[in-house]
Write a protein that holds these residues in place. Structure first.
Motif, PDB file in Angstrom:
ATOM      1  N   LEU A  51       0.808  -1.170   0.016  1.00  0.00           N
ATOM      2  CA  LEU A  51       0.094   0.121  -0.078  1.00  0.00           C
ATOM      3  C   LEU A  51       0.805   1.396  -0.125  1.00  0.00           C
ATOM      4  O   LEU A  51       0.507   2.297  -0.699  1.00  0.00           O
ATOM      5  N   VAL A  52       2.010   1.368   0.705  1.00  0.00           N
ATOM      6  CA  VAL A  52       2.842   2.348   0.756  1.00  0.00           C
ATOM      7  C   VAL A  52       3.503   2.582  -0.575  1.00  0.00           C
ATOM      8  O   VAL A  52       3.507   3.646  -1.247  1.00  0.00           O
ATOM      9  N   LEU A  54       2.180   1.766  -3.546  1.00  0.00           N
ATOM     10  CA  LEU A  54       1.202   2.135  -4.236  1.00  0.00           C
ATOM     11  C   LEU A  54       0.900   3.788  -4.184  1.00  0.00           C
ATOM     12  O   LEU A  54       0.674   4.433  -5.263  1.00  0.00           O
ATOM     13  N   LEU A  55       0.949   4.124  -3.033  1.00  0.00           N
ATOM     14  CA  LEU A  55       0.333   5.476  -2.516  1.00  0.00           C
ATOM     15  C   LEU A  55       1.533   6.681  -2.700  1.00  0.00           C
ATOM     16  O   LEU A  55       1.089   7.739  -2.882  1.00  0.00           O
ATOM     17  N   ILE A  56       2.636   6.259  -2.606  1.00  0.00           N
ATOM     18  CA  ILE A  56       3.801   7.160  -2.587  1.00  0.00           C
ATOM     19  C   ILE A  56       3.797   7.922  -3.870  1.00  0.00           C
ATOM     20  O   ILE A  56       3.916   9.079  -3.741  1.00  0.00           O
ATOM     21  N   PRO A  57       3.729   7.365  -5.188  1.00  0.00           N
ATOM     22  CA  PRO A  57       3.723   8.352  -6.183  1.00  0.00           C
ATOM     23  C   PRO A  57       2.524   9.188  -6.209  1.00  0.00           C
ATOM     24  O   PRO A  57       2.649  10.576  -6.672  1.00  0.00           O
ATOM     25  N   PHE A  58       1.434   9.020  -5.462  1.00  0.00           N
ATOM     26  CA  PHE A  58       0.137   9.983  -5.733  1.00  0.00           C
ATOM     27  C   PHE A  58       0.635  11.150  -4.580  1.00  0.00           C
ATOM     28  O   PHE A  58       0.188  12.253  -4.962  1.00  0.00           O
ATOM     29  N   PHE A  59       0.736  10.559  -3.506  1.00  0.00           N
ATOM     30  CA  PHE A  59       0.860  11.671  -2.266  1.00  0.00           C
ATOM     31  C   PHE A  59       2.111  12.462  -2.452  1.00  0.00           C
ATOM     32  O   PHE A  59       2.284  13.710  -1.714  1.00  0.00           O
ATOM     33  N   THR A 121       9.218   7.379   6.059  1.00  0.00           N
ATOM     34  CA  THR A 121      10.539   6.997   6.221  1.00  0.00           C
ATOM     35  C   THR A 121      10.642   6.587   4.757  1.00  0.00           C
ATOM     36  O   THR A 121      11.855   6.936   4.075  1.00  0.00           O
ATOM     37  N   THR A 122       9.815   5.779   4.054  1.00  0.00           N
ATOM     38  CA  THR A 122      10.095   5.643   2.515  1.00  0.00           C
ATOM     39  C   THR A 122      10.227   6.829   1.663  1.00  0.00           C
ATOM     40  O   THR A 122      10.957   6.784   0.621  1.00  0.00           O
ATOM     41  N   ALA A 123       9.065   7.697   1.808  1.00  0.00           N
ATOM     42  CA  ALA A 123       9.318   8.861   1.123  1.00  0.00           C
ATOM     43  C   ALA A 123      10.522   9.535   1.203  1.00  0.00           C
ATOM     44  O   ALA A 123      11.218  10.065   0.241  1.00  0.00           O
ATOM     45  N   TYR A 124      10.882   9.870   2.410  1.00  0.00           N
ATOM     46  CA  TYR A 124      12.247  10.522   2.671  1.00  0.00           C
ATOM     47  C   TYR A 124      13.385   9.684   2.216  1.00  0.00           C
ATOM     48  O   TYR A 124      14.427  10.310   1.921  1.00  0.00           O
TER      49      TYR A 124
END
Length: 141
Positions: A51-52, A54-59, A121-124
């Motif tokens: 889910l992370v 999948l959602l990272i590109p959108f947010f 943490t994944t986004a950063y």
């Protein structure tokens, strides 16, 4: 020109070793996870992780990829671009917190908090990796 190709080859080898070692580590950790966790726990962890992803590109609006691209073109404004990237990631995270507040009524709060932590943490991590890559510090990458 030959120096450019040599640098490309060296950078490619370093990145390949880094990617291979990460995959190899994951290969050895999966049996440990499946041995320690129940099927339901492993499925939940996998669901949160997917889910992370999948959602990272959108947010984040793929701001980390944009940072990499623009830093390659114009390295002079790196502080401004990094600050903008932080801002976009934080706004997306804030929106995700608002959405999560609604979801906490229906799902276990522990899983929502684990999801939020993993997301941030994944986004950063992605942001820092792209920044380092754009600075051409491949060994650090």
């Amino acid at each position: 020109m030959a120096d450019r190709y040599q640098r490309l080859l060296n950078d490619s080898i370093i990145i390949a070793i880094g990617n291979f070692s990460t995959k190899l580590l994951w290969f050895f950790l999966v049996p440990l996870y499946t041995n320690v966790l129940t099927t339901e726990q492993y499925a939940t962890a996998d669901l949160i992780s997917n889910l992370v992803t999948l959602l990272i590109p959108f947010f984040t609006l793929c701001i980390t990829d944009a940072l990499f691209r623009f830093l390659l073109e114009d390295n002079r404004k790196q502080n401004e671009m990094l600050l903008l990237s932080y801002t976009v990631i934080n706004i997306g995270f804030f929106l995700l917190i608002l959405l999560s507040a609604i979801l906490m009524r229906f799902y276990d709060k522990y899983y929502i908090l684990a999801f939020l932590f993993l997301y941030l943490t994944t986004a950063y991590k992605s942001l820092f990796l792209q920044f380092i890559r754009a600075k051409r510090k491949i060994k650090l990458y």
